[in-house]
Motif scaffolding. Structure first.
Motif, PDB file in Angstrom:
ATOM      1  N   UNK A  10      55.252   5.567  42.503  1.00 11.14           N
ATOM      2  CA  UNK A  10      54.926   5.454  41.500  1.00 11.14           C
ATOM      3  C   UNK A  10      55.978   3.960  40.115  1.00 11.14           C
ATOM      4  N   UNK A  11      57.479   4.479  40.319  1.00 11.23           N
ATOM      5  CA  UNK A  11      58.608   2.915  40.333  1.00 11.23           C
ATOM      6  C   UNK A  11      57.556   2.062  40.790  1.00 11.23           C
ATOM      7  N   UNK A  12      58.253   1.973  42.224  1.00  8.45           N
ATOM      8  CA  UNK A  12      58.151   1.351  42.756  1.00  8.45           C
ATOM      9  C   UNK A  12      57.075   0.117  42.706  1.00  8.45           C
ATOM     10  N   UNK A  13      55.698   0.277  42.397  1.00 11.72           N
ATOM     11  CA  UNK A  13      54.692   0.045  42.259  1.00 11.72           C
ATOM     12  C   UNK A  13      54.587  -0.831  41.224  1.00 11.72           C
ATOM     13  N   UNK A  14      55.439  -0.094  40.223  1.00 11.48           N
ATOM     14  CA  UNK A  14      54.775  -0.683  38.929  1.00 11.48           C
ATOM     15  C   UNK A  14      55.648  -1.543  38.862  1.00 11.48           C
ATOM     16  N   UNK A  15      56.818  -2.069  39.006  1.00 16.31           N
ATOM     17  CA  UNK A  15      57.737  -2.539  39.629  1.00 16.31           C
ATOM     18  C   UNK A  15      57.015  -4.171  40.203  1.00 16.31           C
ATOM     19  N   UNK A  16      56.486  -3.585  40.934  1.00 14.48           N
ATOM     20  CA  UNK A  16      55.695  -5.151  41.971  1.00 14.48           C
ATOM     21  C   UNK A  16      53.951  -5.593  41.043  1.00 14.48           C
ATOM     22  N   UNK A  17      54.154  -4.504  40.124  1.00 12.32           N
ATOM     23  CA  UNK A  17      52.795  -5.201  39.220  1.00 12.32           C
ATOM     24  C   UNK A  17      53.332  -5.892  38.190  1.00 12.32           C
ATOM     25  N   UNK A  18      54.740  -5.762  37.547  1.00 16.33           N
ATOM     26  CA  UNK A  18      55.457  -6.142  36.674  1.00 16.33           C
ATOM     27  C   UNK A  18      55.950  -7.566  37.325  1.00 16.33           C
ATOM     28  N   UNK A  19      56.419  -7.659  38.057  1.00 15.66           N
ATOM     29  CA  UNK A  19      56.310  -8.270  38.835  1.00 15.66           C
ATOM     30  C   UNK A  19      55.856  -9.603  38.386  1.00 15.66           C
ATOM     31  N   UNK A  20      54.558  -9.712  39.620  1.00 18.87           N
ATOM     32  CA  UNK A  20      53.879 -10.264  39.424  1.00 18.87           C
ATOM     33  C   UNK A  20      52.621 -11.021  38.185  1.00 18.87           C
ATOM     34  N   UNK A  21      53.083  -9.918  36.901  1.00 22.09           N
ATOM     35  CA  UNK A  21      52.371 -10.503  35.895  1.00 22.09           C
ATOM     36  C   UNK A  21      53.415 -10.754  35.254  1.00 22.09           C
ATOM     37  N   UNK A  22      54.661 -10.687  35.450  1.00 21.84           N
ATOM     38  CA  UNK A  22      55.404 -11.520  35.194  1.00 21.84           C
ATOM     39  C   UNK A  22      56.232 -12.882  35.687  1.00 21.84           C
ATOM     40  N   UNK A  23      55.131 -13.136  36.314  1.00 23.87           N
ATOM     41  CA  UNK A  23      55.516 -14.406  37.288  1.00 23.87           C
ATOM     42  C   UNK A  23      54.834 -15.986  36.346  1.00 23.87           C
ATOM     43  N   UNK A  24      55.728 -16.376  36.265  1.00 20.39           N
ATOM     44  CA  UNK A  24      55.135 -18.000  35.885  1.00 20.39           C
ATOM     45  C   UNK A  24      53.861 -18.186  36.149  1.00 20.39           C
TER      46      UNK A  24
END
Length: 463
Positions: free
Chosen positions: A65-79
C-alpha cells in the motif's frame, strides 16, 4: 505533447534495472490484467488501477500500500503530470467555449455545404486533421469536436470519427519537423549522436523516407474514409448500429438567438496553432486562446463575463474523466518500469537481433512497449539510446533504424486504447475507450502490417 517530455523522467525506467529484481515474463502480467479487465468490465480507469495494484503486490507483497501510494505521489507531483492537467483541462475549456459561443455550429453550417455524404464528410475530417498538424492533441480535439455533428447527420458512427482523428493526428505531426512531435524527435537524434545539434532539421528530414507507419496510417485513414478500403469487423457493426440511430436535432442558433459564426471556432484554433509553432509550447497557445475568446465573444454579447468563467470551469471539469485515465496509465507505466518490463522486452529481443532484422525488430519492440506503457515519448526516449548503438555496432542503416523507432512511437499512440491520444479521441467524439479498442485497433492492423513488411524488406535491401 510538451517539449518538457524531452527531459522525460528516465530515472523511472532506469530504476527497473538498478537494484530491482528482474521479474522476466511475469513483468507483463499487470498489462495483461488491464487488457482482460477492460473487456470484462468496460471500465478503463478501474482496470488500469487494478493492473497497478497487481504490479505493486508483485513488487512489495502484502506491504504494497505505502510503496504504491509513493508511486502515485511521484506521478502526480511531476512537472509532466501538472502540464498534462493544465493542457487537458484548458483544452476542455476551449471546447466548451466553442460550443457555448456557437462557433462549432457555425463551422458545422459551413461543413454542411461541403459535406454532402459520408465520403466528403470523412475526407473533410481527414483534411482538418492534416491542417492542424502542429500538435496531435490539437488535431484530435479539433477534428472530434468540429466534425461530430456532421458525422451524426450522415449516420457515420462516432467510432469511425475517433479512429480517423487519432490515426491522422500523430501521423501528420511526426512527419512535420515544426510540430511538437517533430521537435521532440530531432532532440532524440541529437541526444543519441545520430546528428550534431548544428545540423538542424536536415537529419530528421533524411529519416522521412523511412517513416513507413505514419505515411501508411495517413493513407489508410484516407482510403477508409473515401470508401476504397472497406470497414470490417466491429467497425462495420458500428456502422449498422449508427444507421438505426435517430439523428439528433441540430442547433442552428446560439442561446443568444444570433446566427452561429464559424470564425468563433476558427480564429481561436488558428491562434493556438500559430503560438504553438512560434513558442514550441502548446500550453501558451491554449492560454492565449482562452483570453482571445473573451475578447472575441464578450463584445458580440454571446455570453456575460460570469457565463464565460463558468464555461471555462465546466469545460475543465468535463476533462476529469480523461485525466483519471491518463493518470492511471502513468502509474501503470511506473509500475511496469519498476518490474523491469521494458528492459526484459528489449533484452529478449537483443538475442535475436541481426543487422537485417534490426529495423523491423525495433519497430515491433518499441510499438509493444509503447502500448504496454501507455506513454509514447517516454518509451521513445528510452529506446533511442538503447537501439541506436546496436544499429551502429551491427552496421545497420542508422536513419532506417531511427525511422523505425519514430514510426513505432506513432503506432503505439494509435494502438494503445488507454493512452492520452486515444482517450482524447474518445472524449471528443463521445465514445468509451473500450469501443475504440474494439473498432479501431483491428483497422490499424493494415498500416501496421504494411510497415512490418517494409521494414523487413528495407533491412535486407538498405540496412
Amino acid at each position: 505533447m510538451p517539449f518538457l517530455a524531452i527531459v522525460y523522467r528516465k530515472d523511472v525506467f532506469q530504476r527497473g534495472c538498478e537494484g530491482m529484481e528482474n521479474y522476466g515474463v511475469l513483468s507483463l502480467l499487470p498489462v495483461a490484467v488491464v487488457i482482460v479487465l477492460v473487456f470484462l468490465t468496460k471500465r478503463t480507469t478501474v482496470s488500469l488501477l487494478a493492473g497497478t495494484l497487481v504490479g505493486a503486490v508483485m513488487l512489495y507483497g502484502v506491504h504494497f500500500a505505502k510503496p504504491w501510494l509513493e508511486v502515485v505521489y511521484g506521478v502526480m507531483g511531476s512537472e509532466l503530470w501538472i502540464w498534462l492537467v493544465l493542457v487537458c483541462g484548458f483544452f476542455g475549456s476551449l471546447v466548451a467555449l466553442f460550443e457555448a459561443s456557437g462557433g462549432i455550429y457555425g463551422f458545422t453550417d459551413i461543413a454542411a455545404k461541403i459535406c454532402k455524404g459520408e465520403k466528403r464528410t470523412l475526407l473533410a475530417g481527414w483534411l482538418l486533421g492534416i491542417v492542424t498538424f502542429v500538435d496531435d492533441w490539437l488535431s484530435i480535439l479539433s477534428v472530434g469536436t468540429a466534425m461530430r455533428r456532421a458525422t451524426d447527420r450522415f449516420h457515420i458512427p462516432r467510432e469511425m470519427l475517433a479512429f480517423l482523428s487519432n490515426a491522422t493526428a500523430s501521423s501528420i505531426c511526426v512527419i512535420v519537423p515544426t510540430s511538437t512531435w517533430g521537435v521532440f524527435m530531432i532532440s532524440q537524434l541529437v541526444a543519441t549522436g545520430v546528428c550534431p545539434s548544428e545540423a538542424g532539421m536536415a537529419p530528421f528530414v533524411a529519416t522521412l523516407p523511412f517513416l513507413f507507419y505514419p505515411f501508411a496510417a495517413l493513407l489508410c485513414g484516407l482510403l477508409y474514409g473515401v470508401g476504397v478500403l472497406p470497414k470490417f469487423g466491429p467497425m462495420r457493426n458500428a456502422y449498422t448500429l449508427a444507421q438505426q440511430r435517430e439523428v439528433p436535432a441540430e442547433q442552428t442558433e446560439e442561446s443568444s438567438g444570433k446566427k452561429p459564426k464559424a470564425r468563433n471556432f476558427l480564429l481561436p484554433v488558428i491562434l493556438v496553432t500559430g503560438i504553438t509553432i512560434a513558442t514550441g509550447e502548446i500550453l501558451y497557445g491554449t492560454l492565449a486562446s482562452l483570453v482571445f475568446c473573451a475578447l472575441l465573444y464578450l463584445p458580440q454579447r454571446l455570453m456575460s463575463p460570469g457565463k464565460y468563467l463558468d464555461t471555462i470551469l465546466t469545460g475543465f471539469k468535463d476533462m476529469i474523466g480523461v485525466l483519471f485515465i491518463v493518470t492511471s496509465a502513468f502509474i501503470l507505466r511506473d509500475i511496469n518500469s519498476l518490474l523491469g518490463m521494458p528492459e526484459f522486452v528489449i533484452g529478449v529481443a537483443k538475442t535475436a537481433m541481426g543487422p537485417q532484422v534490426l529495423p523491423v525488430a525495433a519497430f515491433l519492440i518499441v510499438t509493444l512497449l509503447a502500448v504496454a506503457a501507455g506513454n509514447f515519448w517516454g518509451v521513445c526516449a528510452l529506446s533511442f539510446p538503447v537501439i541506436i548503438p546496436i544499429a551502429q555496432a551491427l552496421d545497420t542503416n542508422v536513419l532506417l533504424t531511427a525511422g523505425a523507432i519514430i514510426s513505432a512511437t506513432a503506432a503505439g499512440s494509435h494502438l494503445c486504447f488507454f493512452g492520452a491520444e486515444a482517450t482524447l479521441a474518445c472524449s471528443s467524439t463521445g465514445i468509451e475507450n473500450v469501443r475504440y479498442a474494439q473498432t479501431s485497433v483491428p483497422m490499424l492492423v493494415i498500416p501496421v502490417g504494411i510497415s512490418i513488411l517494409l521494414y523487413l524488406a528495407a533491412g535486407f535491401f538498405i540496412g
